[in-house]
Write a protein that holds these residues in place. Structure first.
Motif, PDB file in Angstrom:
ATOM      1  N   LEU A  23       7.036  -9.331   7.310  1.00 54.99           N
ATOM      2  CA  LEU A  23       7.133  -7.942   7.764  1.00 54.99           C
ATOM      3  C   LEU A  23       8.218  -7.177   7.022  1.00 54.99           C
ATOM      4  O   LEU A  23       7.954  -6.179   6.362  1.00 54.99           O
ATOM      5  CB  LEU A  23       7.388  -7.886   9.281  1.00 54.99           C
ATOM      6  N   GLY A  24       9.425  -7.606   7.131  1.00 53.62           N
ATOM      7  CA  GLY A  24      10.524  -6.918   6.461  1.00 53.62           C
ATOM      8  C   GLY A  24      10.738  -5.530   7.036  1.00 53.62           C
ATOM      9  O   GLY A  24      10.436  -5.263   8.199  1.00 53.62           O
ATOM     10  N   PHE A  25      11.218  -4.636   6.168  1.00 52.52           N
ATOM     11  CA  PHE A  25      11.530  -3.286   6.614  1.00 52.52           C
ATOM     12  C   PHE A  25      10.672  -2.275   5.866  1.00 52.52           C
ATOM     13  O   PHE A  25      10.219  -2.548   4.758  1.00 52.52           O
ATOM     14  CB  PHE A  25      13.027  -2.998   6.420  1.00 52.52           C
ATOM     15  N   PRO A  26      10.442  -1.110   6.481  1.00 55.81           N
ATOM     16  CA  PRO A  26       9.629  -0.094   5.807  1.00 55.81           C
ATOM     17  C   PRO A  26      10.218   0.239   4.439  1.00 55.81           C
ATOM     18  O   PRO A  26      11.447   0.314   4.297  1.00 55.81           O
ATOM     19  CB  PRO A  26       9.726   1.122   6.739  1.00 55.81           C
ATOM     20  N   GLY A  27       9.361   0.390   3.455  1.00 55.01           N
ATOM     21  CA  GLY A  27       9.835   0.709   2.110  1.00 55.01           C
ATOM     22  C   GLY A  27      10.380  -0.498   1.367  1.00 55.01           C
ATOM     23  O   GLY A  27      10.916  -0.364   0.274  1.00 55.01           O
ATOM     24  N   MET A  28      10.263  -1.682   1.984  1.00 48.19           N
ATOM     25  CA  MET A  28      10.736  -2.893   1.311  1.00 48.19           C
ATOM     26  C   MET A  28       9.637  -3.949   1.310  1.00 48.19           C
ATOM     27  O   MET A  28       8.820  -4.016   2.217  1.00 48.19           O
ATOM     28  CB  MET A  28      11.985  -3.447   2.016  1.00 48.19           C
ATOM     29  N   TYR A  29       9.672  -4.782   0.311  1.00 45.41           N
ATOM     30  CA  TYR A  29       8.714  -5.869   0.178  1.00 45.41           C
ATOM     31  C   TYR A  29       8.646  -6.688   1.451  1.00 45.41           C
ATOM     32  O   TYR A  29       9.689  -6.987   2.007  1.00 45.41           O
ATOM     33  CB  TYR A  29       9.132  -6.755  -1.009  1.00 45.41           C
ATOM     34  N   PRO A  30       7.480  -7.062   1.930  1.00 45.62           N
ATOM     35  CA  PRO A  30       6.131  -6.810   1.402  1.00 45.62           C
ATOM     36  C   PRO A  30       5.480  -5.528   1.946  1.00 45.62           C
ATOM     37  O   PRO A  30       4.262  -5.430   1.944  1.00 45.62           O
ATOM     38  CB  PRO A  30       5.354  -8.046   1.835  1.00 45.62           C
ATOM     39  N   TYR A  31       6.259  -4.597   2.380  1.00 49.80           N
ATOM     40  CA  TYR A  31       5.762  -3.259   2.769  1.00 49.80           C
ATOM     41  C   TYR A  31       4.808  -3.249   3.961  1.00 49.80           C
ATOM     42  O   TYR A  31       4.116  -2.265   4.179  1.00 49.80           O
ATOM     43  CB  TYR A  31       5.097  -2.548   1.574  1.00 49.80           C
ATOM     44  N   THR A  32       4.745  -4.332   4.709  1.00 49.73           N
ATOM     45  CA  THR A  32       3.844  -4.370   5.864  1.00 49.73           C
ATOM     46  C   THR A  32       4.137  -3.213   6.822  1.00 49.73           C
ATOM     47  O   THR A  32       3.238  -2.613   7.394  1.00 49.73           O
ATOM     48  CB  THR A  32       4.017  -5.714   6.628  1.00 49.73           C
ATOM     49  N   ARG A  33       5.409  -2.879   6.957  1.00 48.22           N
ATOM     50  CA  ARG A  33       5.799  -1.905   7.981  1.00 48.22           C
ATOM     51  C   ARG A  33       5.751  -0.462   7.490  1.00 48.22           C
ATOM     52  O   ARG A  33       5.967   0.464   8.284  1.00 48.22           O
ATOM     53  CB  ARG A  33       7.184  -2.256   8.529  1.00 48.22           C
TER      54      ARG A  33
END
Lengths: 554, 135
Positions: free
Chosen positions: A56-66
């Motif tokens: 998941l990570g964070f919006p605007g960050m790899y893998p961009y799920t969010r």
């Protein structure tokens, strides 16, 4: 996110809880609109494999799920972009001004079938089709009229055009030149996704080989001269409209995208030079959670493949940006006002899935092109979602839902299976030639229709809650029959008035570029500037490249 | 046993929307009819040629681009010029109700619009076929 001991404990608790519940299986089957089974209740068990940082990570960050961007809708609201075009260039220019006055923030152009298929309005094949389901464009003259009073350095324009995309882009650049706007400042999108045409939308002209060459010419040209232009809108919309499931839409669209990336690399381009200008276009169908999961899975799959398989390094190459249109195929001709409600739910799923731009369908689109009233309600639907519901305040608000995360992962796994299948068939073009995508899609469409007829799926107003004495009471847009005659007359005058020597020369220069390996884009531009018509330009390419015929798979 | 009803499912004009045509073709086939599908982007002349050559009982036309008012009557006219008689011509697509009467006058017996169940189309063709036999 949970340790195995805790998962075990929850699993035991769930079993005990289920034991005492009455059996509801007779009320089913419980499936998504795509026919995928749906869990009754999701728990941490269903997301046991999920790793927050990795998946998941964070919006605007790899893998961009969010999300594609860190700030999402707080930084920039989605673009409200209603697809429109009908009649003459002057008619559509008036509709463009109407939409901009109502608060629309970008333009999206629908072309008529002759323009899409590369025939001039006076061609025999165009009879009865001119201006009918989009605007008729034959030459730079029409394009100048289409954008009259619209400064091209201040709007972004999307053009739904595929086989002749290079020519429409050339015409747009030429209008920019006339307005004093250099190509480097133009913003917009050409759909330019020919692979999904062979699969689903079926508006092709040339065979796949030359079509892919036109596309790589566009990629190379735009990287240098039109850097803010979205060169391909890799589209699942039409795949879904042709009847595919959500999973097929996801998998086939991304497979097409990867095929373009591979073609660009094979043409000698650096992936990080062209990948940032690739965008995507998805359908928003009615199955709410499945759709949201689809958008999230798309971002994750794209980022992973671009990084791991294609070695892209720039964040802009890894992040998938997308436009969404609500599902035309979900609308009903019966009780058409209900379509407003369907569209609103679909639009909401697109926003919750983090779309960058959105088209909401009008209630009357199973009957005709939308009237002004219908298109205003459709636009207002987006404005209500943006301003009144509060859903855009938090980024990716459904993340962490056991259901949504498990759906997202399941769609990703399903897509990976399809990629392996396509690979085993020899890649996208080879699979197309074998009819793989076409039969997958038409079978899914038939299954869906049978489910409706057996009432295994309820469609309100169609097979349940029917009003047999329904009296249709909405005003429909009609295209005046004189649109075609007037357009043909204008074209005749143009052919007499322009410098035909220059036209002939520019067409011959194009022919030699097409026969060789030079980039054809500068030649298309020269043709556009001297008012060669779209049909004349395409005819040169037809002679050089040949034509594609329907293989009739079903 | 009765012979199979032969149907040509045809896509005249330039639009590529073949979902409906293919769904109808599959349903007619499942209902035991002999179905020939023309593929996309056919000219009226090409469709008439196929109808004559395949000696079909029924021609089903599908258009979603708005060109039905030009293309449907043209196909009927060409069929008549080719001396075809007693063939059922039906149509489907995005066709506003106001256009139905005109198309019927021109010889398109019935127009099916979005939401029409395929069983309705099957029944319509079967009952036409039965009636024709008894005439």
């Amino acid at each position: 996110m949970f340790d195995s001991e805790e998962i075990k404990r929850i699993s035991g608790q769930k079993k005990r809880w289920q034991k005492d519940l009455p059996d509801c299986s007779a009320a089913g089957p419980f499936e998504t609109v795509s026919g995928a089974p749906v869990e009754f209740l999701c728990t941490p068990e269903d997301v046991r494999e999920l790793d927050y940082t990795r998946d998941l990570g964070f919006p605007g960050m790899y893998p961009y799920t969010r999300g594609a961007y860190g700030t999402m809708y707080r930084g920039r609201q989605w673009t409200m972009r209603q697809f429109s075009g009908f009649g003459s260039a002057a008619d559509t220019n008036r509709r463009f001004h109407f939409l901009l006055e109502k608060g629309q923030t970008g333009l999206s152009t629908a072309f008529d079938m002759p323009t899409i298929m590369g025939f001039d309005s006076d061609h025999a094949r165009s009879l009865g089709e001119v201006g009918k389901c989009g605007v008729a464009i034959d030459s730079l003259e029409d394009m100048e009229t289409l954008f009259r009073g619209i400064p091209l350095d201040r709007v972004s324009t999307s053009m739904t055009i595929n086989a002749p995309a290079a020519i429409l882009l050339a015409l747009y650049i030429a209008v920019g030149e006339k307005q004093g706007v250099p190509s480097a400042r133009l913003q917009g999108t050409i759909q330019n996704d020919i692979l999904k045409e062979y699969m689903a939308q079926k508006s092709w002209i040339f065979p796949p080989g030359p079509s892919m060459r036109i596309i790589t010419d566009i990629l190379a040209f735009c990287t240098e001269h039109v850097p803010k232009w979205n060169t391909i809108s890799i589209s699942g919309y039409h795949i879904r409209e042709a009847g595919s499931t959500a999973l097929q839409e996801l998998a086939f669209t991304l497979a097409d995208g990867f095929a373009y990336v591979e073609a660009g690399i094979a043409a000698g381009l650096d992936v990080d030079d062209f990948a940032p200008r690739l965008s995507h276009f998805f359908n928003a169908h009615l199955d709410f959670f499945e759709e949201i999961a689809k958008y999230r899975a798309a971002r994750r799959i794209w980022a992973r493949h671009m990084k791991e398989k294609y070695g892209a390094k720039k964040p802009e190459s890894l992040r998938l940006r997308f436009h969404t249109q609500t599902a035309g195929c979900s609308l009903t001709a019966q009780q058409p006002e209900n379509n407003i409600v369907r569209t609103a739910f679909e639009a909401l799923s697109a926003v919750l899935g983090g779309t960058q731009s959105l088209h909401t369908n009008s209630m009357d689109e199973t009957l005709a092109l939308p009237s002004e009233k219908a298109v205003t309600i459709a636009l207002r639907t987006q404005q209500i979602i943006a301003s009144e519901t509060g859903v855009a305040n938090t980024v990716d608000p459904l993340a962490g839902s056991y259901l949504l995360e498990s759906l997202t992962s399941r769609l990703e796994q399903g897509a990976e299976e399809y990629f392996r299948k396509i690979e085993s068939l020899g890649g996208v073009i080879a699979a197309l030639e074998k009819g793989f995508f076409q039969t997958e899609i038409s079978r899914a469409a038939y299954r869906y229709q049978l489910a409706i007829e057996k009432k295994a799926r309820i469609v309100v107003g169609v097979n349940e809650y029917v009003q047999p004495d329904e009296n249709l009471d909405i005003d429909l847009l009609e295209i005046d029959r004189c649109v075609e005659e007037d357009q043909v007359k204008r074209l005749k005058v143009l052919r007499e008035r322009r410098d035909n020597g220059a036209v002939g020369q520019s067409l011959e220069a194009l022919r030699s570029a097409a026969g060789g390996s030079d980039n054809m884009m500068p030649r298309f531009l020269d043709c556009a500037r001297c008012y060669a018509t779209e049909g004349e330009i395409i005819d040169v390419l037809r002679e050089e490249f040949g034509e594609y015929k329907d293989p009739k798979f079903f | 046993m009765d012979r199979k009803i032969r149907v040509l499912v045809a896509k005249p004009g330039l639009d590529g929307h073949d979902r409906g045509a293919k769904v109808v073709a599959s349903a007619l086939r499942d209902a035991g009819m002999e179905v020939i599908y023309t593929g996309l982007h056919q000219t009226p002349e090409g469709i008439v040629e196929a109808a004559v050559q395949e000696d079909v009982d029924v021609v089903g036309l599908s258009v979603l681009s708005g060109a039905h008012m030009t293309l449907f009557p043209r196909i009927v006219e060409l069929l008549r010029e080719a001396g075809v008689e007693g063939m059922l011509i039906i149509g489907g697509g995005i066709i506003p109700a106001d256009d139905h009467e005109f198309l019927r006058e021109k010889g398109v017996e019935k127009v099916f619009t979005p939401g029409a169940p395929t069983s309705e189309i099957v029944d319509y063709i079967r009952s036409w076929f039965e009636k024709r036999k008894t005439v």
